[in-house]
Design a protein around this motif. Sequence first.
Motif, PDB file in Angstrom:
ATOM      1  N   ILE A  26     -21.807  13.242 -47.126  1.00  0.00           N
ATOM      2  CA  ILE A  26     -21.623  11.864 -46.676  1.00  0.00           C
ATOM      3  C   ILE A  26     -22.973  11.308 -46.245  1.00  0.00           C
ATOM      4  O   ILE A  26     -23.725  11.963 -45.529  1.00  0.00           O
ATOM      5  N   LYS A  27     -23.268  10.094 -46.688  1.00  0.00           N
ATOM      6  CA  LYS A  27     -24.482   9.396 -46.267  1.00  0.00           C
ATOM      7  C   LYS A  27     -24.111   8.453 -45.127  1.00  0.00           C
ATOM      8  O   LYS A  27     -23.009   7.897 -45.107  1.00  0.00           O
ATOM      9  N   TYR A  28     -25.021   8.290 -44.198  1.00  0.00           N
ATOM     10  CA  TYR A  28     -24.802   7.396 -43.068  1.00  0.00           C
ATOM     11  C   TYR A  28     -25.923   6.378 -43.002  1.00  0.00           C
ATOM     12  O   TYR A  28     -27.018   6.607 -43.498  1.00  0.00           O
ATOM     13  N   ARG A  29     -25.632   5.252 -42.386  1.00  0.00           N
ATOM     14  CA  ARG A  29     -26.659   4.242 -42.142  1.00  0.00           C
ATOM     15  C   ARG A  29     -26.491   3.740 -40.718  1.00  0.00           C
ATOM     16  O   ARG A  29     -25.412   3.840 -40.129  1.00  0.00           O
ATOM     17  N   THR A  30     -27.559   3.223 -40.189  1.00  0.00           N
ATOM     18  CA  THR A  30     -27.484   2.657 -38.848  1.00  0.00           C
ATOM     19  C   THR A  30     -26.847   1.273 -38.927  1.00  0.00           C
ATOM     20  O   THR A  30     -26.784   0.658 -39.985  1.00  0.00           O
ATOM     21  N   THR A  31     -26.387   0.802 -37.788  1.00  0.00           N
ATOM     22  CA  THR A  31     -25.738  -0.505 -37.708  1.00  0.00           C
ATOM     23  C   THR A  31     -26.618  -1.477 -36.916  1.00  0.00           C
ATOM     24  O   THR A  31     -27.610  -1.078 -36.303  1.00  0.00           O
ATOM     25  N   ALA A  32     -26.212  -2.725 -36.921  1.00  0.00           N
ATOM     26  CA  ALA A  32     -26.908  -3.731 -36.112  1.00  0.00           C
ATOM     27  C   ALA A  32     -26.830  -3.354 -34.631  1.00  0.00           C
ATOM     28  O   ALA A  32     -27.766  -3.604 -33.867  1.00  0.00           O
ATOM     29  N   MET A  33     -25.732  -2.724 -34.230  1.00  0.00           N
ATOM     30  CA  MET A  33     -25.581  -2.270 -32.845  1.00  0.00           C
ATOM     31  C   MET A  33     -26.679  -1.261 -32.500  1.00  0.00           C
ATOM     32  O   MET A  33     -27.236  -1.284 -31.406  1.00  0.00           O
ATOM     33  N   GLY A  39     -33.288  -1.786 -28.859  1.00  0.00           N
ATOM     34  CA  GLY A  39     -34.243  -2.878 -28.711  1.00  0.00           C
ATOM     35  C   GLY A  39     -35.156  -3.075 -29.905  1.00  0.00           C
ATOM     36  O   GLY A  39     -36.327  -3.420 -29.741  1.00  0.00           O
ATOM     37  N   LEU A  40     -34.627  -2.877 -31.094  1.00  0.00           N
ATOM     38  CA  LEU A  40     -35.427  -3.005 -32.310  1.00  0.00           C
ATOM     39  C   LEU A  40     -35.163  -4.346 -32.984  1.00  0.00           C
ATOM     40  O   LEU A  40     -34.026  -4.805 -33.038  1.00  0.00           O
ATOM     41  N   GLN A  41     -36.213  -4.942 -33.509  1.00  0.00           N
ATOM     42  CA  GLN A  41     -36.050  -6.133 -34.336  1.00  0.00           C
ATOM     43  C   GLN A  41     -35.598  -5.726 -35.736  1.00  0.00           C
ATOM     44  O   GLN A  41     -34.848  -6.434 -36.384  1.00  0.00           O
ATOM     45  N   SER A  42     -36.092  -4.560 -36.185  1.00  0.00           N
ATOM     46  CA  SER A  42     -35.695  -4.008 -37.480  1.00  0.00           C
ATOM     47  C   SER A  42     -35.980  -2.512 -37.474  1.00  0.00           C
ATOM     48  O   SER A  42     -36.717  -2.006 -36.617  1.00  0.00           O
TER      49      SER A  42
END
Length: 72
Positions: A26-33, A39-42
């Motif tokens: 399974i691949k995962y990705r980070t969310t906007a949360m 505290g990241l802009q991107s």
Amino acid sequence: DSAVAGLMERGLITEAGRDDGAGGAIKYRTTAMFERVFGLQSLSQLPRLDDVAGDVDDLRERLHAVAGQRTA
């Protein structure tokens, strides 16, 4: 894995498909949360693996060895 489950429960990561290779991990990705909580802009603000690991190939081999032990 309990660490992954904890991140998912908190809405910090989400499933992003499966690997095409053997086992179909399974691949995962980070969310906007994730970005808001840390505290990241991107995500480009995160350090690159090359910057935090002395020898990337050595780290990769060690991680694969640990993963192999867990599935054996």
